[in-house]
Write an enzyme that holds these catalytic residues in place. Structure first.
Site, short mmCIF file in Angstrom:
data_model
loop_
_atom_site.label_atom_id
_atom_site.label_comp_id
_atom_site.label_asym_id
_atom_site.label_seq_id
_atom_site.Cartn_x
_atom_site.Cartn_y
_atom_site.Cartn_z
N CYS A 1 0.83 -1.21 0.00
CA CYS A 1 0.00 0.00 0.00
C CYS A 1 0.86 1.26 0.00
O CYS A 1 2.01 1.24 0.43
CB CYS A 1 -0.88 0.02 1.24
SG CYS A 1 -1.75 -1.51 1.52
N ARG B 1 4.52 0.14 -6.24
CA ARG B 1 4.52 -0.72 -5.05
C ARG B 1 3.49 -1.83 -5.17
O ARG B 1 3.54 -2.81 -4.42
CB ARG B 1 4.21 0.11 -3.80
CG ARG B 1 5.30 1.12 -3.49
CD ARG B 1 4.84 2.07 -2.40
NE ARG B 1 4.66 1.39 -1.13
CZ ARG B 1 5.52 1.44 -0.13
NH1 ARG B 1 6.62 2.11 -0.25
NH2 ARG B 1 5.26 0.81 1.00
N TRP C 1 -3.29 -2.53 -1.31
CA TRP C 1 -3.00 -3.88 -1.77
C TRP C 1 -3.72 -4.79 -0.78
O TRP C 1 -3.37 -4.85 0.39
CB TRP C 1 -1.50 -4.13 -1.76
CG TRP C 1 -1.07 -5.42 -2.39
CD1 TRP C 1 -0.82 -5.66 -3.71
CD2 TRP C 1 -0.79 -6.66 -1.71
NE1 TRP C 1 -0.42 -6.95 -3.90
CE2 TRP C 1 -0.40 -7.60 -2.70
CE3 TRP C 1 -0.85 -7.08 -0.38
CZ2 TRP C 1 -0.05 -8.91 -2.39
CZ3 TRP C 1 -0.52 -8.39 -0.08
CH2 TRP C 1 -0.12 -9.29 -1.08
N ASN D 1 -1.18 1.79 6.32
CA ASN D 1 -0.37 0.70 5.75
C ASN D 1 0.01 -0.22 6.90
O ASN D 1 0.34 0.26 7.98
CB ASN D 1 0.94 1.22 5.16
CG ASN D 1 0.73 1.90 3.82
OD1 ASN D 1 -0.39 2.01 3.35
ND2 ASN D 1 1.83 2.34 3.22
N GLY D 2 0.01 -1.52 6.65
CA GLY D 2 0.40 -2.47 7.69
C GLY D 2 -0.75 -3.40 8.00
O GLY D 2 -1.70 -3.52 7.23
N GLU E 1 16.90 -17.49 -10.60
CA GLU E 1 16.51 -16.10 -10.83
C GLU E 1 15.89 -15.92 -12.22
O GLU E 1 14.90 -15.20 -12.38
CB GLU E 1 17.73 -15.18 -10.63
CG GLU E 1 17.52 -13.71 -10.91
CD GLU E 1 16.46 -13.03 -10.02
OE1 GLU E 1 15.97 -13.64 -9.07
OE2 GLU E 1 16.12 -11.88 -10.34
N LYS F 1 12.17 -14.51 -12.83
CA LYS F 1 11.89 -13.34 -13.69
C LYS F 1 10.79 -13.71 -14.68
O LYS F 1 9.84 -12.97 -14.87
CB LYS F 1 13.13 -12.89 -14.47
CG LYS F 1 14.18 -12.14 -13.73
CD LYS F 1 13.82 -10.79 -13.23
CE LYS F 1 13.13 -10.81 -11.91
NZ LYS F 1 13.84 -10.83 -10.69
N GLU G 1 7.21 -14.33 -12.95
CA GLU G 1 6.52 -13.21 -12.30
C GLU G 1 6.00 -12.17 -13.28
O GLU G 1 5.00 -11.52 -13.02
CB GLU G 1 7.37 -12.57 -11.20
CG GLU G 1 8.56 -11.80 -11.68
CD GLU G 1 9.37 -11.18 -10.54
OE1 GLU G 1 8.80 -10.84 -9.51
OE2 GLU G 1 10.59 -11.04 -10.72
N HIS H 1 17.46 -36.59 -11.48
CA HIS H 1 16.77 -37.11 -10.30
C HIS H 1 15.29 -36.75 -10.29
O HIS H 1 14.66 -36.78 -9.25
CB HIS H 1 17.47 -36.60 -9.02
CG HIS H 1 18.90 -37.02 -8.96
ND1 HIS H 1 19.30 -38.29 -8.62
CD2 HIS H 1 20.04 -36.34 -9.25
CE1 HIS H 1 20.61 -38.38 -8.67
NE2 HIS H 1 21.09 -37.20 -9.06
N LYS I 1 5.80 -4.42 -4.78
CA LYS I 1 7.23 -4.18 -4.84
C LYS I 1 7.89 -4.48 -3.51
O LYS I 1 8.95 -5.09 -3.46
CB LYS I 1 7.49 -2.72 -5.23
CG LYS I 1 8.97 -2.37 -5.35
CD LYS I 1 9.63 -3.14 -6.47
CE LYS I 1 11.12 -2.91 -6.56
NZ LYS I 1 11.78 -3.94 -7.39
O1 M6R Z 1 12.93 -5.68 -1.04
P1 M6R Z 1 13.44 -7.09 -0.91
O2 M6R Z 1 14.70 -7.30 -1.64
O3 M6R Z 1 13.52 -7.53 0.51
O4 M6R Z 1 12.33 -7.97 -1.61
C1 M6R Z 1 12.38 -9.37 -1.59
C2 M6R Z 1 11.49 -9.95 -2.65
O5 M6R Z 1 10.15 -9.60 -2.40
C3 M6R Z 1 11.88 -9.47 -4.05
O6 M6R Z 1 13.22 -9.74 -4.30
C4 M6R Z 1 11.01 -10.15 -5.13
O7 M6R Z 1 11.23 -11.52 -5.14
C5 M6R Z 1 11.36 -9.51 -6.46
N1 M6R Z 1 10.48 -8.41 -6.72
C6 M6R Z 1 11.31 -10.43 -7.59
O8 M6R Z 1 11.71 -9.83 -8.77
#
Ligand code: M6R
Length: 609
Positions: A2, A27, A74, A98-99, A482, A486, A489, A505, A604
């Protein structure tokens, strides 16, 4: 997650709030709203979905006024529908939050028993009722907010406006970031710097427990114990332009292209040119414990966890220290073994990830020494630890992490070199070669980015795939993880990363002509082994996209496509290998027409558990 913006001044508040919220869109959110005092009453407009829905409603029925609050939500408690959108109104009080209010169920029952009626399914509305109850009991707004937050457990950044005191906003923070922007004849509150950066660069980062009264001309902060405190404003030095797209179609693409420069920023001042040595003054407080360190535990989530996995190879290899890399969300609940000879390192782009914060707090509680590798100044993570090694990625707006990842890898490598220097475990030649190849990165990245169009054409061939497998070995296994993250997501194609040696395996059963397999195979000491895996895929009819050095002729022979990555030294290689995978995922997502910068359901910074 949020986003919050609050404004008191002379400008047209609606424009300030909408503009601020638009700068927090990255965000992640699914509804939005604003509330403004129009001189007679507080009027509110809220809408489901993206900000343009809110903007349209606001333009249809504009609200004039110069004090108000805004929010992007959010959804956590309750569906993303208008009646759950913030600001929430109870009596004359409107509030954004927020929270998470953890004890909202019990509080709701208590408030309902008093005859209070709820309009939403949110936890936040409880807080609005509590403030309204304290106001009804005669407390001024600041004290009402302080007393109300005294009843709740959880995390909050709140900003409150009340029709009975329409010249002031009251804001409060506990475990959720809130920044106050100082202007001339105007003041701001926001969950994140970019929301208000075009208006002011003088910011106060609130501490947990702070409650603030904001008027046009004053900012008065009350600490947790009720005493008035002064908090020193900080000057934000980064340019608002850094948070603009600058002609790129998406923030993610811009951020991929920025990586060379941001790595230079991360290395700057940390390598002593004459001696090929690393200096990390921000870790001075930890220097004394390095000789007696017995292990390192890295705590992180998502992409930052992948960075930690790469770091494990470098720290293990260069500093000869055992390294464990833990998912923060698992670590915090498993009663881990920690002691004063363990260094716990939280890696986080945002510095606000709830699980990583809780994990580092737990490590600290159990006696470990602590540091963070973090991108955001004054974030909660940097306050929770003894020392911070900043990445200098600049603001990362695309939800999919790119430049944050490669700067994290660069910072981890600096850390590995520094630890190795202090422990006397790195041969001089290896240190020099590693440092030289770090310096060569910007040029090599520039060269790789020249392949963007070629990679897009490869992406076009695979954009309709239903699933993809990513394989890698050694310190390129995290690259495979990774690359898969990418792709999934932002394109919504299922993808799985696997250690190439593990393929036999289990996952080998999946391979047929329908399953594209991405093999991360740069020129390194494991190349032959990786090539064997590649051939195993080919032998079963699988289509192979290799990430490797074009000058390796076997790659050209055995793979359907080669995404080129130049060769470099062992510990630096993963910083390069991931870049074609970022471009590949981006190309596929863009071709499929997804919302690349704000993929569905994602935020984010994940500030809730
Ligand atoms: O802000 P952070 O690095 O702690 O965030 C951790 C994950 O939420 C973040 O790396 C997320 O997996 C990425 N947005 C993926 O691209």
């Amino acid at each position: 997650m949020c986003g919050i913006v609050g404004y008191v001044g002379e400008l047209a508040c609606g424009e300030v709030l909408l503009d601020g919220l638009s700068r927090l869109e990255y965000r992640g959110y699914d509804s939005a709203g604003i509330a403004i005092w129009d001189g007679e009453s507080i009027r509110r407009v809220r809408a489901e979905g993206k900000l343009f829905n809110l903007d349209r409603r606001f333009r249809e029925n504009p609200i004039e006024g110069s004090i108000g609050i805004g929010h992007t939500r959010w959804a956590t408690h309750g569906a993303p529908v208008e009646r759950n959108a913030h600001p929430h109104r109870v009596d004359d009080v409107v509030l954004v939050h927020n929270g998470i209010i953890e004890n909202h169920t019990a509080l709701r029952q208590e408030l309902e028993a008093e005859g209070r009626v709820f309009e939403s399914d949110t936890d936040t509305e409880v807080l609005a009722h509590l403030v309204a109850r304290e106001r009804a009991a005669g407390h001024d707004l600041l004290h009402a907010v302080r007393r109300a937050t005294g009843h709740v457990r959880g995390s909050w950044a709140v900003v409150v406006l009340d029709a009975h005191s329409p010249d002031e906003l009251v804001a409060a923070r506990h475990a959720s970031p809130l920044v106050i922007g100082l202007g001339s004849g105007e003041n701001f509150a926001a969950s994140d710097v970019p929301a208000i950066l075009r208006h002011t660069r003088r910011m106060i980062f609130l501490e947990d427990g702070d409650t603030v009264r904001l008027t046009r001309t004053a900012v008065e902060i009350t600490a947790e114990d009720g005493s008035r405190v002064e908090r020193t404003p900080k000057a934000i030095t980064w340019d608002p332009v850094a948070a603009e797209k600058q002609g790129y179609k998406h923030f993610m693409l811009k951020e991929i292209h920025e990586q060379g420069d941001r790595i230079v920023d991360t290395l700057r001042g940390r390598i002593l040119l004459d001696e090929d040595e690393v200096t990390l003054p921000s870790l001075a407080t930890l220097e004394g414990i390095v000789p007696s360190l017995r292990r390192i535990v890295i705590l992180a989530c998502g992409t930052s966890w992948h960075a930690g996995l790469v770091g494990r190879y470098a720290i293990g290899g260069l500093a000869r220290l055992p390294v464990e890399v833990e998912l923060a969300s698992e670590f915090r609940y498993r009663n881990p073994v920690m002691d004063g000879e363990t260094l716990a390192i939280a890696i986080s782009q945002s510095g606000e990830t709830a699980d990583t914060l809780a994990a580092i707090e737990e490590a600290k509680r159990l006696g470990a020494r602590t540091m963070t590798i973090c991108n955001v100044m004054e974030s909660s993570m940097t306050r929770a630890v003894e020392a911070t090694l900043y990445t200098h990625a600049g603001p990362e707006i695309g939800v999919a992490s790119t430049k944050a990842y490669t700067t994290q890898l660069s910072a981890l490598l600096l850390l590995a070199l520094w630890l190795g220097q202090l422990r006397g475990t790195i041969p001089a030649a290896e240190r020099q070669a590693t440092i030289r190849s770090l310096r060569a990165l910007p040029r090599q990245i520039e060269e790789m980015l020249g392949d963007e169009a070629l990679i897009r054409e490869v992406g076009r061939e695979y954009m309709h795939a239903r699933s993809m497998l990513f394989l890698g070995r050694g310190n390129e296994f995290p690259t495979a993880l990774e690359g898969a993250l990418k792709l999934k997501e932002i394109s919504y194609i299922h993808a799985e990363g696997y250690a190439a040696g593990e393929m036999k395996h289990g996952p080998i059963a999946l391979i047929d002509e329908e399953l594209p397999v991405v093999v991360v195979a740069p020129r390194n000491r494991l190349l032959e082994k990786t090539m064997s895996n590649l051939e195993e895929v080919r032998a079963r009819g699988g289509r192979v996209i290799a990430v490797g050095d074009r000058s390796v002729s076997e790659l050209e022979r055995h793979a359907d496509h080669v995404l080129h990555v130049p060769s470099t030294t062992e510990w630096v290689q993963p910083i390069l290998s991931v870049i074609p995978l970022q471009l590949f995922a981006y190309a596929i997502a863009d071709l499929r027409g997804t919302d690349v910068d704000q993929p569905r359901n994602l935020a984010k910074s994940v500030t809730v558990e």
